[in-house]
Design an enzyme around this catalytic site. Structure first.
Site, short mmCIF file in Angstrom:
data_model
loop_
_atom_site.label_atom_id
_atom_site.label_comp_id
_atom_site.label_asym_id
_atom_site.label_seq_id
_atom_site.Cartn_x
_atom_site.Cartn_y
_atom_site.Cartn_z
N LYS A 13 18.52 -3.71 -44.31
CA LYS A 13 19.09 -5.05 -44.08
C LYS A 13 18.97 -5.93 -45.33
O LYS A 13 19.91 -6.59 -45.73
CB LYS A 13 18.38 -5.72 -42.89
CG LYS A 13 18.44 -4.89 -41.60
CD LYS A 13 17.73 -5.55 -40.45
CE LYS A 13 16.22 -5.65 -40.57
NZ LYS A 13 15.50 -4.35 -40.57
N ARG A 126 8.61 2.13 -50.20
CA ARG A 126 9.09 0.83 -50.71
C ARG A 126 8.00 0.15 -51.55
O ARG A 126 6.82 0.16 -51.20
CB ARG A 126 9.47 -0.09 -49.55
CG ARG A 126 9.81 -1.50 -50.03
CD ARG A 126 10.48 -2.35 -48.99
NE ARG A 126 9.77 -2.38 -47.72
CZ ARG A 126 10.30 -2.88 -46.61
NH1 ARG A 126 11.51 -3.37 -46.61
NH2 ARG A 126 9.60 -2.88 -45.49
N ARG A 160 3.94 -3.39 -49.30
CA ARG A 160 3.70 -4.41 -48.29
C ARG A 160 2.61 -3.93 -47.33
O ARG A 160 2.54 -2.75 -47.00
CB ARG A 160 4.99 -4.66 -47.47
CG ARG A 160 5.91 -5.65 -48.13
CD ARG A 160 7.27 -5.81 -47.50
NE ARG A 160 7.37 -5.78 -46.05
CZ ARG A 160 8.53 -5.96 -45.39
NH1 ARG A 160 9.65 -6.20 -46.07
NH2 ARG A 160 8.57 -5.90 -44.08
N ARG A 171 5.59 -1.34 -35.76
CA ARG A 171 6.90 -1.98 -35.94
C ARG A 171 8.01 -1.16 -35.29
O ARG A 171 8.92 -1.71 -34.68
CB ARG A 171 7.18 -2.17 -37.44
CG ARG A 171 6.32 -3.26 -38.06
CD ARG A 171 6.27 -3.13 -39.56
NE ARG A 171 7.54 -3.39 -40.19
CZ ARG A 171 7.86 -2.97 -41.42
NH1 ARG A 171 7.01 -2.25 -42.12
NH2 ARG A 171 9.03 -3.28 -41.93
P1 AP5 Z 1 15.14 -2.69 -47.03
O1 AP5 Z 1 16.50 -3.12 -47.45
O2 AP5 Z 1 13.96 -3.45 -47.56
O3 AP5 Z 1 15.09 -2.55 -45.43
P2 AP5 Z 1 15.02 -3.68 -44.31
O4 AP5 Z 1 15.89 -3.25 -43.18
O5 AP5 Z 1 15.26 -5.04 -44.89
O6 AP5 Z 1 13.52 -3.45 -43.88
P3 AP5 Z 1 12.33 -4.44 -43.53
O7 AP5 Z 1 11.12 -3.55 -43.43
O8 AP5 Z 1 12.23 -5.60 -44.46
O9 AP5 Z 1 12.77 -4.90 -42.14
P4 AP5 Z 1 11.89 -5.47 -41.04
O10 AP5 Z 1 12.91 -5.97 -40.10
O11 AP5 Z 1 10.88 -4.55 -40.47
O12 AP5 Z 1 10.98 -6.52 -41.81
P5 AP5 Z 1 11.11 -8.09 -42.05
O13 AP5 Z 1 10.80 -8.35 -43.45
O14 AP5 Z 1 12.37 -8.62 -41.46
O15 AP5 Z 1 14.98 -1.14 -47.41
C1 AP5 Z 1 13.74 -0.48 -47.17
C2 AP5 Z 1 13.51 0.53 -48.33
O16 AP5 Z 1 14.52 1.54 -48.27
C3 AP5 Z 1 13.59 -0.09 -49.73
O17 AP5 Z 1 12.64 0.54 -50.55
C4 AP5 Z 1 15.02 0.25 -50.20
O18 AP5 Z 1 15.09 0.39 -51.62
C5 AP5 Z 1 15.27 1.58 -49.49
N1 AP5 Z 1 16.67 1.76 -49.09
C6 AP5 Z 1 17.50 0.86 -48.50
N2 AP5 Z 1 18.72 1.39 -48.26
C7 AP5 Z 1 18.64 2.69 -48.68
C8 AP5 Z 1 19.58 3.77 -48.69
N3 AP5 Z 1 20.85 3.65 -48.21
N4 AP5 Z 1 19.17 4.96 -49.20
C9 AP5 Z 1 17.91 5.13 -49.68
N5 AP5 Z 1 16.98 4.13 -49.72
C10 AP5 Z 1 17.35 2.93 -49.21
O19 AP5 Z 1 9.95 -8.61 -41.11
C11 AP5 Z 1 8.59 -8.36 -41.43
C12 AP5 Z 1 7.70 -8.94 -40.35
O20 AP5 Z 1 7.91 -10.37 -40.24
C13 AP5 Z 1 7.93 -8.43 -38.92
O21 AP5 Z 1 7.28 -7.20 -38.67
C14 AP5 Z 1 7.33 -9.58 -38.10
O22 AP5 Z 1 5.93 -9.58 -38.13
C15 AP5 Z 1 7.79 -10.80 -38.89
N6 AP5 Z 1 9.11 -11.25 -38.41
C16 AP5 Z 1 10.28 -11.23 -39.13
N7 AP5 Z 1 11.30 -11.70 -38.38
C17 AP5 Z 1 10.76 -12.01 -37.17
C18 AP5 Z 1 11.31 -12.51 -35.97
N8 AP5 Z 1 12.63 -12.78 -35.84
N9 AP5 Z 1 10.49 -12.71 -34.92
C19 AP5 Z 1 9.16 -12.46 -35.01
N10 AP5 Z 1 8.58 -11.97 -36.12
C20 AP5 Z 1 9.38 -11.74 -37.19
#
Ligand code: AP5
Length: 214
Positions: A13, A126, A160, A171
């Protein structure tokens, strides 16, 4: 064009949002990034969020919804990508109310489909620049010079805390229980668009762009 990107942890994402921001100048509203900025700034919000995030748990809805309200209210007419919000049906309903209150509309809810075994590899490999937040992957996107950020030259590329095995498991479980049901929520509203999130990053982006420009 206002959209929502959702999907499991590690679906790409954040990676895909960066392409959309670059090409369409949209505002990227990532609740994960907003919480990480609050943690870095050691604000009261950050202190509260950290205790949940490090364990891979969701931050309470009231805190999260209030933070998104502020971000949407500050847009000033710019189009947006919501990344990581909503994450459950309560948040989705709150978003509908917020959009109505702020007289904003939202188009597609794009779901990035990636199988679990691929997700674990993406999350555990990552690395993120401590200084500027640029995201790398040990195998699929290493920096040009080992351990040094291509964008800012920072020399600390960190894992992270929530990308460690136990937090990843939590997660993925929370995602399956609370976020996956959003597919039905947006399908019933005629907004769901599913995109194959596997394969080359650029290939995934082409699929998303084709949806948005169709
Ligand atoms: P990346 O693009 O970073 O993936 P992502 O989907 O953004 O993953 P996140 O782990 O950031 O999502 P998340 O929803 O768990 O965490 P968030 O930060 O929102 O890609 C991941 C890796 O893969 C990278 O190394 C990239 O280079 C690689 N990659 C990407 N595409 C690729 C491809 N096509 N091929 C190969 N490699 C690839 O949330 C974190 C925490 O915050 C949550 O756990 C929670 O505690 C809190 N939080 C956030 N939002 C909320 C909410 N709405 N409500 C409550 N708590 C929340």
């Amino acid at each position: 064009m206002n959209i929502l990107l959702f999907g499991p942890p590690g679906a790409g994402k954040g990676t895909q949002s960066a392409f959309l921001v670059e090409e369409f100048r949209m505002k990227h509203i990532s609740t994960g990034d907003l919480f990480r900025a609050a943690i870095k700034g050691q604000t009261p919000l950050g202190v509260k969020a950290k205790s949940f995030m490090d364990k891979g748990q969701l931050v309470p809805d009231d805190v999260t919804i209030g933070m998104v309200r502020e971000a949407l209210a500050a847009l000033g007419g710019q189009s947006f990508i919501l990344d990581g919000f909503p994450r459950n049906v309560v948040q989705a309903q709150a978003l509908d109310e917020l959009l109505a209150e702020l007289k904003l509309s939202m188009g597609k809810a794009i779901f990035l489909q990636v199988p679990e075994e691929v997700l674990v590899g993406r999350l555990s490999g990552r690395r993120t620049c401590k200084n500027c937040g640029a995201v790398y992957h040990l195998e699929s996107k290493p920096p040009k010079a080992a351990g040094v950020c291509d964008q800012c030259g920072g020399a600390e590329l960190l894992q992270r805390d929530d990308d460690k095995p136990e937090a990843i498991r939590t997660r993925l479980n929370i995602y399956a229980e609370t976020t996956m049901p959003l597919k039905d929520y947006y399908k019933s509203k005629g907004k769901l668009a599913e995109v194959d999130g596997t394969g080359e990053v650029v290939g995934v982006y082409k699929r998303i762009k084709a949806l948005l420009t169709a």
